[in-house]
Design a protein around this motif. Structure first.
Motif, PDB file in Angstrom:
ATOM      1  N   GLY A  64     -28.888-111.043  53.319  1.00 12.21           N
ATOM      2  CA  GLY A  64     -28.142-110.417  54.399  1.00 12.21           C
ATOM      3  C   GLY A  64     -27.129-109.416  53.865  1.00 12.21           C
ATOM      4  O   GLY A  64     -26.753-109.435  52.689  1.00 12.21           O
ATOM      5  N   ASP A  65     -26.700-108.541  54.759  1.00 11.46           N
ATOM      6  CA  ASP A  65     -25.710-107.539  54.344  1.00 11.46           C
ATOM      7  C   ASP A  65     -24.374-108.182  53.956  1.00 11.46           C
ATOM      8  O   ASP A  65     -23.596-107.595  53.194  1.00 11.46           O
ATOM      9  N   ASP A  66     -24.109-109.371  54.479  1.00 10.71           N
ATOM     10  CA  ASP A  66     -22.842-110.046  54.189  1.00 10.71           C
ATOM     11  C   ASP A  66     -22.952-111.060  53.054  1.00 10.71           C
ATOM     12  O   ASP A  66     -22.093-111.931  52.907  1.00 10.71           O
ATOM     13  N   VAL A  67     -24.027-110.973  52.260  1.00  5.81           N
ATOM     14  CA  VAL A  67     -24.198-111.939  51.175  1.00  5.81           C
ATOM     15  C   VAL A  67     -23.102-111.754  50.135  1.00  5.81           C
ATOM     16  O   VAL A  67     -22.708-110.623  49.798  1.00  5.81           O
ATOM     17  N   THR A  68     -22.591-112.841  49.637  1.00  2.00           N
ATOM     18  CA  THR A  68     -21.535-112.793  48.639  1.00  2.00           C
ATOM     19  C   THR A  68     -22.132-112.716  47.229  1.00  2.00           C
ATOM     20  O   THR A  68     -23.283-113.118  47.015  1.00  2.00           O
ATOM     21  N   PRO A  69     -21.390-112.202  46.279  1.00  2.22           N
ATOM     22  CA  PRO A  69     -21.889-112.176  44.895  1.00  2.22           C
ATOM     23  C   PRO A  69     -22.248-113.561  44.381  1.00  2.22           C
ATOM     24  O   PRO A  69     -23.198-113.716  43.603  1.00  2.22           O
ATOM     25  N   ALA A  70     -21.504-114.581  44.817  1.00  2.00           N
ATOM     26  CA  ALA A  70     -21.802-115.937  44.367  1.00  2.00           C
ATOM     27  C   ALA A  70     -23.153-116.406  44.900  1.00  2.00           C
ATOM     28  O   ALA A  70     -23.939-117.046  44.181  1.00  2.00           O
ATOM     29  N   ALA A  71     -23.448-116.107  46.193  1.00  2.00           N
ATOM     30  CA  ALA A  71     -24.734-116.503  46.763  1.00  2.00           C
ATOM     31  C   ALA A  71     -25.883-115.769  46.094  1.00  2.00           C
ATOM     32  O   ALA A  71     -26.937-116.359  45.810  1.00  2.00           O
ATOM     33  N   ARG A  72     -25.647-114.496  45.810  1.00  2.00           N
ATOM     34  CA  ARG A  72     -26.691-113.730  45.117  1.00  2.00           C
ATOM     35  C   ARG A  72     -26.946-114.298  43.727  1.00  2.00           C
ATOM     36  O   ARG A  72     -28.096-114.416  43.284  1.00  2.00           O
ATOM     37  N   ALA A  73     -25.899-114.690  43.053  1.00  2.00           N
ATOM     38  CA  ALA A  73     -26.049-115.282  41.724  1.00  2.00           C
ATOM     39  C   ALA A  73     -26.773-116.623  41.790  1.00  2.00           C
ATOM     40  O   ALA A  73     -27.546-116.972  40.891  1.00  2.00           O
ATOM     41  N   LYS A  93     -30.638-102.289  48.436  1.00  6.83           N
ATOM     42  CA  LYS A  93     -30.874-101.649  49.720  1.00  6.83           C
ATOM     43  C   LYS A  93     -31.321-100.199  49.524  1.00  6.83           C
ATOM     44  O   LYS A  93     -32.229 -99.726  50.223  1.00  6.83           O
ATOM     45  N   GLU A  94     -30.705 -99.508  48.597  1.00 11.65           N
ATOM     46  CA  GLU A  94     -31.070 -98.117  48.360  1.00 11.65           C
ATOM     47  C   GLU A  94     -32.493 -97.996  47.823  1.00 11.65           C
ATOM     48  O   GLU A  94     -33.263 -97.116  48.234  1.00 11.65           O
ATOM     49  N   GLU A  95     -32.867 -98.885  46.919  1.00 16.20           N
ATOM     50  CA  GLU A  95     -34.226 -98.845  46.372  1.00 16.20           C
ATOM     51  C   GLU A  95     -35.257 -99.229  47.427  1.00 16.20           C
ATOM     52  O   GLU A  95     -36.352 -98.669  47.475  1.00 16.20           O
ATOM     53  N   ALA A  96     -34.909-100.185  48.292  1.00 21.26           N
ATOM     54  CA  ALA A  96     -35.820-100.579  49.367  1.00 21.26           C
ATOM     55  C   ALA A  96     -36.055 -99.419  50.329  1.00 21.26           C
ATOM     56  O   ALA A  96     -37.185 -99.180  50.781  1.00 21.26           O
ATOM     57  N   GLU A 112     -34.079 -93.168  59.161  1.00 20.29           N
ATOM     58  CA  GLU A 112     -32.854 -92.411  58.921  1.00 20.29           C
ATOM     59  C   GLU A 112     -32.056 -92.148  60.188  1.00 20.29           C
ATOM     60  O   GLU A 112     -30.922 -91.662  60.117  1.00 20.29           O
ATOM     61  N   GLN A 113     -32.631 -92.447  61.370  1.00 23.32           N
ATOM     62  CA  GLN A 113     -31.930 -92.178  62.623  1.00 23.32           C
ATOM     63  C   GLN A 113     -30.776 -93.148  62.861  1.00 23.32           C
ATOM     64  O   GLN A 113     -29.785 -92.800  63.469  1.00 23.32           O
ATOM     65  N   GLY A 114     -30.940 -94.391  62.390  1.00 25.09           N
ATOM     66  CA  GLY A 114     -29.899 -95.373  62.639  1.00 25.09           C
ATOM     67  C   GLY A 114     -28.674 -95.139  61.774  1.00 25.09           C
ATOM     68  O   GLY A 114     -28.665 -94.338  60.830  1.00 25.09           O
ATOM     69  N   ALA A 115     -27.640 -95.879  62.082  1.00 25.72           N
ATOM     70  CA  ALA A 115     -26.397 -95.769  61.313  1.00 25.72           C
ATOM     71  C   ALA A 115     -26.512 -96.621  60.056  1.00 25.72           C
ATOM     72  O   ALA A 115     -26.750 -97.822  60.126  1.00 25.72           O
ATOM     73  N   GLY A 116     -26.345 -96.015  58.926  1.00 22.85           N
ATOM     74  CA  GLY A 116     -26.405 -96.749  57.671  1.00 22.85           C
ATOM     75  C   GLY A 116     -27.836 -97.024  57.224  1.00 22.85           C
ATOM     76  O   GLY A 116     -28.806 -96.531  57.797  1.00 22.85           O
ATOM     77  N   ASN A 117     -27.958 -97.835  56.192  1.00 31.37           N
ATOM     78  CA  ASN A 117     -29.258 -98.200  55.612  1.00 31.37           C
ATOM     79  C   ASN A 117     -29.761 -99.471  56.276  1.00 31.37           C
ATOM     80  O   ASN A 117     -29.149-100.536  56.131  1.00 31.37           O
ATOM     81  N   PRO A 118     -30.896 -99.415  57.008  1.00 31.95           N
ATOM     82  CA  PRO A 118     -31.377-100.615  57.709  1.00 31.95           C
ATOM     83  C   PRO A 118     -32.166-101.562  56.811  1.00 31.95           C
ATOM     84  O   PRO A 118     -32.501-102.675  57.243  1.00 31.95           O
ATOM     85  N   MET A 119     -32.496-101.168  55.599  1.00 31.74           N
ATOM     86  CA  MET A 119     -33.332-101.986  54.732  1.00 31.74           C
ATOM     87  C   MET A 119     -32.492-103.048  54.038  1.00 31.74           C
ATOM     88  O   MET A 119     -31.387-102.770  53.554  1.00 31.74           O
ATOM     89  N   PRO A 120     -32.981-104.303  53.949  1.00 30.85           N
ATOM     90  CA  PRO A 120     -32.211-105.363  53.293  1.00 30.85           C
ATOM     91  C   PRO A 120     -32.465-105.393  51.792  1.00 30.85           C
ATOM     92  O   PRO A 120     -33.519-104.964  51.304  1.00 30.85           O
ATOM     93  N   ALA A 121     -31.511-105.884  51.060  1.00 31.21           N
ATOM     94  CA  ALA A 121     -31.707-106.144  49.637  1.00 31.21           C
ATOM     95  C   ALA A 121     -32.536-107.417  49.489  1.00 31.21           C
ATOM     96  O   ALA A 121     -32.548-108.282  50.368  1.00 31.21           O
TER      97      ALA A 121
END
Length: 301
Positions: A64-73, A93-96, A112-121
């Motif tokens: 999720g966009d709100d994932v914390t560094p600890a959860a990712r680790a 997200k950028e690579e996706a 690209e029409q939406g606000a921000g990057n819609p692709m998840p990491a």
């Protein structure tokens, strides 16, 4: 050998004399073998495709966009410690978004029409089928889903198994239909050969009176059925090969682009020869049924 030669010559003459009626039985066998060959060709190619997909099966853990560094680790540590995962990589997200734009150029403007990057990491992990059973992989996916910050877990093996089950069901239905065609082909051959028995009833009766062996009496009718089956099966295999070549030239590039693999291949030579021998066996059964009925064939006078 003399009996076989006599039977073969008489069968060829009988087929030529009754070529119109014989063409019906040949066409029936051609249809039966063609359907069976098409089913085997499709199954052969699908099995190869499923094996390629299973070997390249992945498990994608979307963050999720709100994932914390600890959860990712935590997710990264679980992937590193798992014996089921052979390798993995993190996709930002950028690579996706870059991958999506490259693979789906027509839909790039929509993203690209939406606000921000819609692709998840995400983390993309290789989980080959030989690394463990489906239950163990499913348990691993459930563990990832329980981690805070993980939105979804996609497991390729799940839909590969569902597709394999669907292929098995279609294959079973197709084989049942082929069995009906085989029975119809055998009965058609029997009826056509029986017409030859009726036409030669006087000759058959004379041969019996002079004590001719049964191989001379019934052999031509059995050989006639075998020839009809062989011709029909050979035509079916030739049509199947020609259709596959035409399909490869017309749609080969599309299939490779969509499925990601070269799956349009013909049956092995041994299996193609088996189809021809199978057609000959069906014709032999039909000819044998007609030959065994020569005893009840009415005689003239």
């Amino acid at each position: 050998m003399r009996a076989i030669r006599y039977s073969f010559e008489e069968a060829v003459v009988s087929l030529w004399r009754r070529r119109r009626s014989s063409s019906l039985s040949v066409a029936t066998i051609t249809a039966a073998v063609l359907v069976l060959g098409a089913l085997l060709t499709a199954s052969w190619n699908l099995d190869g495709l499923l094996k390629q997909w299973a070997a390249a099966a992945e498990m994608s853990v979307y963050l999720g966009d709100d994932v914390t560094p600890a959860a990712r680790a935590t997710v990264e540590q679980m992937l590193r410690e798992s014996d089921l995962v052979t390798e993995f990589e993190f996709v930002s997200k950028e690579e996706a978004l870059a991958r999506f734009t490259r693979d789906f150029a027509d839909l790039a403007a929509v993203a690209e029409q939406g606000a921000g990057n819609p692709m998840p990491a995400s983390f993309e992990a290789r989980v080959p089928p030989m690394s463990g059973d489906a239950a163990a992989v499913g348990q691993l996916a459930a563990r990832f889903e329980a981690v805070a910050g993980v939105d979804d877990v996609r497991l390729d093996q799940r839909w590969i198994e569902r597709l394999s089950t669907a292929v098995m069901v279609v294959r079973g239905v197709g084989l049942g239909f082929v069995c009906l065609l085989v029975v119809a082909a055998a009965l058609t051959v029997a009826n056509v050969v029986r017409l030859a028995c009726v036409a030669r009833s006087d000759e058959i009766e004379i041969m019996r009176l002079v004590g001719a062996p049964l191989t001379y009496v019934r052999g031509p009718f059995v050989l006639e059925g075998i020839l009809q089956g062989g011709v029909g099966a050979s035509v079916a295999v030739a049509l199947l090969a020609a259709g596959l070549v035409a399909g490869e030239s017309l749609y080969g590039d599309v299939v490779r682009q969509v499925l990601g693999a070269d799956v349009m291949s013909f049956l092995p030579p041994a299996l193609g020869a088996l189809l021809v021998f199978g057609g000959m066996a069906v014709g032999c059964v039909g000819g044998l049924i007609a030959a065994l009925s020569t005893r009840e064939t009415p005689t003239s006078g």
